[in-house]
Scaffold this motif. Structure first.
Motif, PDB file in Angstrom:
ATOM      1  N   ASP A 104       3.169 -49.773  18.870  1.00 37.24           N
ATOM      2  CA  ASP A 104       3.440 -50.438  20.374  1.00 37.24           C
ATOM      3  C   ASP A 104       2.217 -50.009  20.924  1.00 37.24           C
ATOM      4  O   ASP A 104       1.572 -48.782  20.340  1.00 37.24           O
TER       5      ASP A 104
ATOM      6  N   ILE B 134      -0.224 -50.151  24.561  1.00 45.70           N
ATOM      7  CA  ILE B 134       0.503 -50.353  26.373  1.00 45.70           C
ATOM      8  C   ILE B 134      -1.278 -50.094  26.823  1.00 45.70           C
ATOM      9  O   ILE B 134      -1.705 -49.198  26.977  1.00 45.70           O
TER      10      ILE B 134
ATOM     11  N   ASN C  52       2.051 -51.830  33.658  1.00 46.64           N
ATOM     12  CA  ASN C  52       1.663 -51.822  32.269  1.00 46.64           C
ATOM     13  C   ASN C  52       1.744 -53.225  31.248  1.00 46.64           C
ATOM     14  O   ASN C  52       2.340 -54.031  32.069  1.00 46.64           O
TER      15      ASN C  52
ATOM     16  N   ASP D 151       1.509 -54.643  27.617  1.00 41.93           N
ATOM     17  CA  ASP D 151       1.526 -54.751  25.718  1.00 41.93           C
ATOM     18  C   ASP D 151       0.782 -55.698  25.575  1.00 41.93           C
ATOM     19  O   ASP D 151       0.419 -56.540  25.175  1.00 41.93           O
TER      20      ASP D 151
END
Length: 455
Positions: A65, A67, A87, A89
């Motif tokens: 991931d 972020i 936040n 992604d």
């Protein structure tokens, strides 16, 4: 957006290992420890506009991931911090400036050219985290405990990351302090509100670390309880920042300021009379007395002895490896958050606590000015040290709240009292006795002092 409420505690590697096996965390660990490697890159402009706006912007690689995180200006009180966090992604490890818009982007950075944002430093560490269930009566509390071990890296420079981070997932912020205090009973935990980003900036530019916190805004109509709490939070937070920076660079002036700050905390705690009954302050007074008993003589001796100054950083590390500094810091935070001094006081104490500071403070200063009996110490300067607690009490209030007292030349009086206190702390010699006598006269003849004596 989510609200981030957390407390950071600096620990040693040995303490970090002990936390992993701590019976309290084992008993309440509902998820088991999850291990993750986190690679973080922080961004700013060459002029560090984000840092000046108290904003942190990073890209984090967490497994597969990516972020992007923006943390905006929040508040931090003696290690317990709260701020907004955004936040996103991302599909790849490249900053997406288009996300930095709308309500998340601070107004003071509205004119910033986001194309100037560049990588400044990295924080790479291994995190072991677990969800801790922490009940408070019938209220449900969930806290994420994170054990972080790694490094902040700026070019060829690096600093170790070794800390316990407790983040509130559900419940009241007081629960964070309660859990931390229980752990600190047997482990050396150092409350420290310096974030990983702030450590990076400190490595990037040593002068970027702010030692002083914004001064508390004390106004004339403020109740005594509120004014006292504001000043105490300020001093407690400042003491923690001074301890962290002295641990980091060992500059002697920082240790002097740390001891002076502890002295002010002690003076204020003992100044409220029935507004803070002695039983409510007993634990904190004892903790501060023990710290000052060890460190105040060392600092006084070190002012004239280079060997003592050189040995002091190692002694301070030993202090931080003991439990008492963490215990005091966390106990004081809990005491202030709960306003423990207001519990179980009598009607007169409640009335004093609710009194406007502009009415209460002149009376305190006047009573202490009369009780100090300065003419006596013009004749007996060798005994002046016995009055240091009273002098320090007057100093502390003049330092932080003299703006609410309608007495002329208080600034000058504050300076003269500082000189008197310094002389009272010096060893007795013919020269120092003569200086004490003349300084006692200077204070007694000060216009503000004469006004206080007539109140």
């Amino acid at each position: 957006m989510q609200k981030e409420t957390e407390i950071k505690l600096r620990v040693s590697r040995e303490t970090l290992a002990a936390l992993r096996e701590h019976p309290l965390l084992k008993k309440r660990n509902k998820s088991g420890w999850e291990r993750r490697e986190l690679m973080n890159q922080y961004f700013d402009t060459p002029e560090r506009d984000l840092a000046q706006a108290k904003v942190a912007l990073r890209l984090r690689k967490d497994g597969d991931d990516i972020i992007q995180t923006l943390k905006t200006r929040g508040q931090s009180i003696a290690g317990l911090s709260e701020r907004n966090e955004y936040n996103w992604d991302l599909p790849k490890a490249k900053l997406d400036v288009k996300k930095l818009d709308g309500e998340c982007w601070p107004e003071q950075l509205a004119e910033l050219d986001k194309k100037t944002l560049k990588p400044i430093f990295t924080t790479d560490f291994v995190r072991e985290r677990a969800e801790i269930a922490w009940g408070r009566g019938k209220a449900k509390v969930v806290i994420e405990a994170a054990l972080d071990l790694g490094h902040v890296v700026v070019g060829k420079q690096k600093e170790e990351i070794c800390e316990l981070e407790l983040e509130l997932r559900e419940g009241e912020p007081a629960a964070l302090l309660e859990l931390a205090a229980e752990l600190a009973a047997t482990l050396a935990l150092m409350p420290c509100d310096i974030s990983k980003a702030e450590r990076g900036y400190r490595l990037y530019d040593a002068s970027s670390y702010a030692l002083s916190l914004p001064a508390p805004q004390i106004h004339a109509e403020m109740p005594l309880d509120d004014a006292f709490a504001a000043i105490m939070w300020h001093l407690l937070g400042s003491s923690q920042r001074l301890a962290e920076q002295y641990r980091f660079n060992g500059h002697w002036r920082l240790l002097q300021d740390w001891v002076d700050t502890l002295g002010e905390l002690r003076a204020l705690i003992g100044s409220l009379g029935q507004a803070a009954p002695r039983q409510s302050t007993s634990e904190l007074r004892s903790a501060l007395d023990a710290l000052l008993e060890d460190w105040r003589p060392l600092v006084q001796a070190g002012d004239d002895d280079e060997d003592i100054r050189k040995a002091a950083p190692e002694q301070f590390v030993e202090e931080l490896e003991d439990v008492r500094w963490g215990q005091f810091s966390l106990s004081a935070s809990r005491w202030l958050l709960a306003r423990t001094w207001t519990a179980d006081r009598n009607v007169r104490g409640n009335r004093q606590g609710a009194a406007q500071i502009t009415n209460w403070l002149p009376r305190l200063l006047a009573d202490d000015a009369v009780a100090l009996q300065l003419p006596r110490y013009q004749q007996q300067p060798e005994d002046l040290a016995e009055q240091l607690p009273r002098i320090e009490r007057i100093q502390a209030w003049l330092h932080h709240a003299r703006n609410v007292v309608d007495v002329p030349e208080l600034d000058r009086l504050y300076g003269e009292l500082n000189k008197l206190a310094q002389l009272a702390n010096q060893p007795i010699t013919d020269e120092s006795l003569d200086a004490r006598m003349h300084q006692a006269i200077a204070v007694y003849q000060n216009r503000a002092w004469k006004t206080l004596l007539r109140l």
